[in-house]
Design an enzyme around this catalytic site. Structure first.
Site, mmCIF file in Angstrom:
data_model
loop_
_atom_site.group_PDB
_atom_site.id
_atom_site.type_symbol
_atom_site.label_atom_id
_atom_site.label_comp_id
_atom_site.label_asym_id
_atom_site.label_seq_id
_atom_site.Cartn_x
_atom_site.Cartn_y
_atom_site.Cartn_z
ATOM 1 N N ASP A 13 28.289 41.522 34.998
ATOM 2 C CA ASP A 13 27.094 42.163 35.201
ATOM 3 C C ASP A 13 27.180 43.567 34.502
ATOM 4 O O ASP A 13 27.960 44.032 33.770
ATOM 5 C CB ASP A 13 26.908 42.325 36.841
ATOM 6 C CG ASP A 13 27.624 43.206 37.536
ATOM 7 O OD1 ASP A 13 28.554 43.947 36.875
ATOM 8 O OD2 ASP A 13 27.207 43.508 38.670
ATOM 9 N N CYS A 71 32.224 42.184 37.831
ATOM 10 C CA CYS A 71 31.345 42.899 38.268
ATOM 11 C C CYS A 71 31.811 44.283 38.543
ATOM 12 O O CYS A 71 33.177 44.681 38.278
ATOM 13 C CB CYS A 71 30.715 42.189 39.601
ATOM 14 S SG CYS A 71 31.524 42.142 40.976
ATOM 15 N N THR A 73 33.326 45.689 41.558
ATOM 16 C CA THR A 73 34.604 45.448 42.300
ATOM 17 C C THR A 73 35.149 44.074 42.054
ATOM 18 O O THR A 73 36.343 44.051 42.619
ATOM 19 C CB THR A 73 34.145 45.572 43.689
ATOM 20 O OG1 THR A 73 33.162 44.203 43.987
ATOM 21 C CG2 THR A 73 33.449 46.828 44.250
ATOM 22 N N HIS A 104 50.490 29.131 41.581
ATOM 23 C CA HIS A 104 50.085 28.530 42.832
ATOM 24 C C HIS A 104 48.796 28.020 42.956
ATOM 25 O O HIS A 104 48.558 27.081 43.577
ATOM 26 C CB HIS A 104 50.547 29.538 43.972
ATOM 27 C CG HIS A 104 52.070 29.794 44.092
ATOM 28 N ND1 HIS A 104 52.594 30.137 45.212
ATOM 29 C CD2 HIS A 104 53.218 29.365 43.413
ATOM 30 C CE1 HIS A 104 53.849 30.257 45.027
ATOM 31 N NE2 HIS A 104 54.279 29.719 44.079
ATOM 32 N N HIS A 139 51.586 22.601 45.143
ATOM 33 C CA HIS A 139 50.485 23.475 45.106
ATOM 34 C C HIS A 139 49.299 22.345 44.476
ATOM 35 O O HIS A 139 48.366 23.048 44.750
ATOM 36 C CB HIS A 139 50.799 24.515 43.960
ATOM 37 C CG HIS A 139 51.985 25.293 44.346
ATOM 38 N ND1 HIS A 139 51.683 26.107 45.498
ATOM 39 C CD2 HIS A 139 52.998 25.511 43.916
ATOM 40 C CE1 HIS A 139 53.058 26.595 45.726
ATOM 41 N NE2 HIS A 139 53.941 26.470 44.607
HETATM 42 C C1 RB5 Z 1 26.427 46.176 41.416
HETATM 43 O O1 RB5 Z 1 26.036 47.535 41.836
HETATM 44 C C2 RB5 Z 1 27.604 45.687 42.178
HETATM 45 O O2 RB5 Z 1 27.115 45.671 43.791
HETATM 46 C C3 RB5 Z 1 28.289 44.504 41.555
HETATM 47 O O3 RB5 Z 1 28.696 44.748 40.286
HETATM 48 C C4 RB5 Z 1 29.331 44.069 42.337
HETATM 49 O O4 RB5 Z 1 30.553 45.110 42.519
HETATM 50 C C5 RB5 Z 1 29.381 43.307 43.733
HETATM 51 O O5 RB5 Z 1 30.203 42.992 44.198
#
Ligand code: RB5
Length: 155
Positions: A13, A71, A73, A104, A139
């Protein structure tokens, strides 16, 4: 064709966009084939579930064997990707967790957090992930359980 000769599908994203571009450069330098699943341009209105589902469905269908997904996080992208059957998306922040996710869990999608994963470590994480192979054996039984929803007795 060996596993690593198949192109890797890469997607993010907006919050993973910059790191995705960095990874594309790295893969190009290393002559590791990849294809882009989007987002092709930075756009703050991007929603991570859309790119995660798009990438995950192409893994699930067998069109691609492996993906790298980002994304901000890595959390939302991994939650979304893991809802697609046959996808084992592993959010990894170190080379060791990336390696273990192959050994695994036979992870087929490596997830990174564009805003939180150490950029210096990204090449090492990717190398560890690409170089490690699934160990199979016990596994294999465990990853089969992941796709047999509702059929497993609980203790
Ligand atoms: C986008 O702002 C953020 O929420 C997305 O990239 C992600 O980290 C969601 O888990």
């Amino acid at each position: 064709m060996t596993e690593n000769a198949h192109p890797i599908l890469i997607g993010s994203d907006h919050a993973g966009y910059e790191m995705k571009e960095f990874i594309k450069q790295y893969l190009s330098q290393k002559n590791i084939p990849f294809e882009e699943a989007g987002t092709a341009q930075y756009d703050e209105t991007d929603d991570y579930p859309l790119v995660a589902f798009k990438l995950a469905q192409k893994i699930s269908s067998g069109e691609f064997q492996r993906g790298i997904l980002l994304c901000g996080t890595g959390i939302g992208a991994s939650i979304a990707a893991n809802r697609v059957k046959g996808v084992r998306a592993a959010l990894c922040s170190t080379p060791e967790t990336a390696r273990m996710s192959r050994l695994h869990n036979n992870s087929n999608v490596l997830v990174l957090g564009g805003r939180v994963t150490s950029r210096e470590m990204v090449p090492q994480i990717i190398n560890a992930w690409l170089e490690a192979s699934f160990e199979g054996g016990r596994h294999q039984r465990r990853i089969e359980m992941l796709d047999s929803s509702g059929n497993i007795a609980t203790h």
